[in-house]
Design a protein around this motif. Structure first.
Motif, PDB file in Angstrom:
ATOM      1  N   ARG A   1      34.693   5.646  -2.096  1.00 11.87           N
ATOM      2  CA  ARG A   1      33.962   5.523  -0.844  1.00 11.87           C
ATOM      3  C   ARG A   1      34.142   6.766   0.019  1.00 11.87           C
TER       4      ARG A   1
ATOM      5  N   LYS B   1      30.805   8.516   0.779  1.00  6.35           N
ATOM      6  CA  LYS B   1      30.264   8.247   2.112  1.00  6.35           C
ATOM      7  C   LYS B   1      30.694   9.252   3.164  1.00  6.35           C
ATOM      8  N   HIS B   2      31.802   9.940   2.915  1.00  5.95           N
ATOM      9  CA  HIS B   2      32.260  10.877   3.940  1.00  5.95           C
ATOM     10  C   HIS B   2      32.204  12.323   3.474  1.00  5.95           C
TER      11      HIS B   2
ATOM     12  N   PRO C   1      28.301  13.618   2.099  1.00  6.10           N
ATOM     13  CA  PRO C   1      27.324  13.854   3.177  1.00  6.10           C
ATOM     14  C   PRO C   1      27.698  15.026   4.066  1.00  6.10           C
ATOM     15  N   ASN C   2      29.001  15.301   4.195  1.00  2.86           N
ATOM     16  CA  ASN C   2      29.409  16.390   5.068  1.00  2.86           C
ATOM     17  C   ASN C   2      29.490  17.729   4.370  1.00  2.86           C
TER      18      ASN C   2
END
Lengths: 316, 294
Positions: free
Chosen positions: B199, B203-204, B207-208
């Protein structure tokens, strides 16, 4: 009453190029339910590392950590995940502790989604509750962090930390990145939440006026070791350790007729890499003698007031 | 109560339209819209090639060889008297799809490999990166030729062999970005709220860290089209008489002095495609960045 968090002989060493860095060295303390322990010390004294190590964001080198009396020092995997829900952290810098690509809603919602404690349709409601709890307007729900000011961001961070209803929260300098006017708001919010939810805080900071405002007990750290530990009022009234005295004398006074004369410490912070046994403050201490080269133990000087200085009685 | 209701409706809107929101953001960017329109026109032309093309892609007319552009042959004819315009339309089917699919595959694999290396670091990172070093130490073209020779010629095999060549670049780029993002406090925060490794990565971290990847990928399409041309030139890749832009370009280079149009038009087709994709890529990158939201 059993303390919520108890730490015995906790050590955290980092291997570095030219030796071993003693970030947290033999720290023992305990915090009772609903209480706040303030941890103060200058930068680099290991106070943040202590907090992070207790909640298992970093692995400790040795020592024991108890949550509600259960040994959680060496938990791994599933059990650690369970325990982690009980221990959360509020970070120092709200500008870097929130994912810039997630909305306020998504950030607060995430711990709820991960924990699987709530059903899908409940999560919306809990998120709304949390936002109300920390005082973020519902209209900001779909905003991104860069659209919020520091105080609001920190509120988002607090909501995220409280989402899973923890018992113990490490506040890692939660207000040092904020404006003074907003500092007070956030501190009061933290106090209010503590009363409402019976939270136990470990409040890490270098700001003595903040720590005075919020703590029940205060623990003064110097280079990874606890040098003094006592109730908050007692510390400000009657500091024992020479380092604490110097630290307190550095608080500026607002009385212009009676200004503080800060005791200026001479010398540099000694290196935390491969430190010599004995008092680590000795090289900067006006009272240092040969005896200070022996390892110092935290001893109870008066009831509930501990200090790690062999000369404490003589220099009163 | 009213507050709660408002919150709920807002969330529903969001869930329905994550994709639509990105599109809407892109629509604010005029250049991206322009790129998208150009690309869409290109796709339509290519898809409808059999209807639009005035001649077949392999139709030879030796009497009409080397003709410059005229109304009978919009882009002229090549050395075998084939209509270049028709060949461009048919060739686009191979070139555009090969370029995009091979980049697509290399980006996907690059993300998986790069994020594994970037997140775990240490030994895992070292092993993966040394392996990528090996791939990168071979000349790209040579590697592609070897893989293509092993797999055999053909459309899908060409795409696969091309994509292997793109993986290291994409993986490296993502890894470097991930290394930068990994130390952030919000990653630590995600750990403290019990996010799984997967995750955190999905999710972190991704995307960054993926925006430079979009730009690199859109640029990479051109490279892939040229590489595909190289393959067909040595008899791997798309087989003649089927047309393909890169092959048209490289096949006609000996006539560049006498009949420059034979080189010009395939080159123009490639350039337009790249430009359109680049504009779209820039627009997509900006649309995905919340800081640039309107």
């Amino acid at each position: 009453m059993r303390p919520v968090i108890e730490v015995k002989n906790l050590k955290k060493y980092f291997p570095v190029a030219n030796g071993v860095l003693h970030a947290v060295d033999d720290v023992s303390l305990s915090i009772g339910r609903g209480k706040t322990l303030g941890v103060v010390g200058e930068s680099g004294c290991g106070k943040s590392t202590l907090g992070r190590t207790i909640i298992h964001l970093q692995e400790h080198t040795s020592g024991e950590i108890f949550l509600h009396g259960d040994d959680i020092s060496n938990l791994k995997g599933k059990e650690l995940r369970k325990v982690r829900e009980k221990m959360q952290i509020i970070f120092q810098d709200p500008y870097s502790s929130i994912d810039p690509r997630k909305t306020v809603d998504a950030t607060i919602r995430e711990p709820l989604q991960v924990s699987k404690r709530y059903k899908r349709n409940e999560i919306d409601d809990v998120t709304t509750e949390l936002m109300e709890l920390v005082g973020i307007d519902n209209r900001l729900r779909m905003s991104y962090p860069h659209e919020l000011d520091g105080g609001r961001r920190q509120r988002v961070g607090i909501a995220r930390a409280l989402a899973l209803n923890p018992d113990f929260v490490v506040c890692d300098e939660p207000v040092s990145a904020l404006d003074v006017s907003i500092q007070a708001q956030v501190l009061n919010l933290l106090k209010k939440l503590q009363q409402q939810r019976g939270l136990t805080y470990m409040f890490v900071t270098h700001n003595l006026s903040v720590v005075k405002h919020i703590s029940d007990d205060i623990c003064v750290m110097y280079l990874g070791q606890v040098v003094e530990l006592c109730p908050s009022k007692e510390l400000f009234k009657n500091p024992l350790h020479p380092y604490t005295k110097a630290l307190l004398s550095a608080i500026p006074s607002i009385d212009i007729h009676n200004p503080n004369k800060p005791e200026i410490l001479k010398g540099e912070l000694t290196s935390p890499i491969n430190p010599k046994p004995g008092c680590r403050f000795a090289s900067r201490c006006n009272f240092a003698t040969e005896a200070c080269k022996q390892p110092q133990k935290l001893q109870e000087i008066s009831s509930g007031h501990f200090a790690a200085c062999c000369r404490v009685r003589e220099i009163q | 109560m009213l507050n709660t209701m408002a919150g709920k409706t807002q969330i529903k809107i969001k869930k329905k339209s994550e994709f639509m929101r990105t599109l809407k953001q892109m629509s604010y960017n005029k250049l991206a819209v322009f790129g998208a329109i150009v690309f869409a026109i290109e796709l339509i032309l290519v898809i409808l090639a059999p209807l639009i093309a005035p001649y077949g892609y392999a139709e030879m007319d030796m009497a009409a060889a080397y003709q410059p552009p005229s109304w009978a042959h919009l882009c002229g004819t090549d050395d075998l008297g084939r209509d270049i315009f028709s060949r461009l339309l048919y060739g686009g089917r191979y070139s555009i799809t090969m370029g995009i699919f091979s980049i697509g595959i290399s980006v996907m694999l690059g993300i998986i490999i790069g994020s594994t290396a970037g997140y775990f670091g240490g030994k895992v990172d070292n092993i993966i990166m040394r392996f990528l070093d090996i791939i990168q130490s071979l000349p790209g073209m040579l590697l592609t030729i070897v893989i293509s020779a092993v797999l055999g010629s053909g459309y899908i095999n060409t795409i696969l062999s091309l994509s292997v060549n793109g993986i290291p670049g994409q993986a490296r780029m993502l890894r470097a970005q991930m290394m930068r993002v990994r130390g952030s406090e919000y990653i630590e925060a995600a750990e403290s709220i019990n996010c799984s490794k997967f995750r955190i990565i999905a999710k972190h971290l991704i995307p960054n860290s993926f925006s430079p990847l979009i730009v690199q990928a859109t640029m990479g399409v051109a490279n892939m089209i040229i590489m595909a041309a190289g393959l067909s030139f040595i008899g791997l890749g798309v087989q003649p008489p089927a047309s393909e832009w890169g092959a048209m370009l490289s096949g006609s280079r000996q006539f560049i002095r006498s009949s420059p149009h034979m080189v010009f038009f395939p080159g123009l087709a490639i350039a337009i495609t790249i430009l359109a994709l680049n504009l779209m890529g820039d627009g997509l990158r900006d649309a995905l960045d919340p800081k640039l939201k309107r």
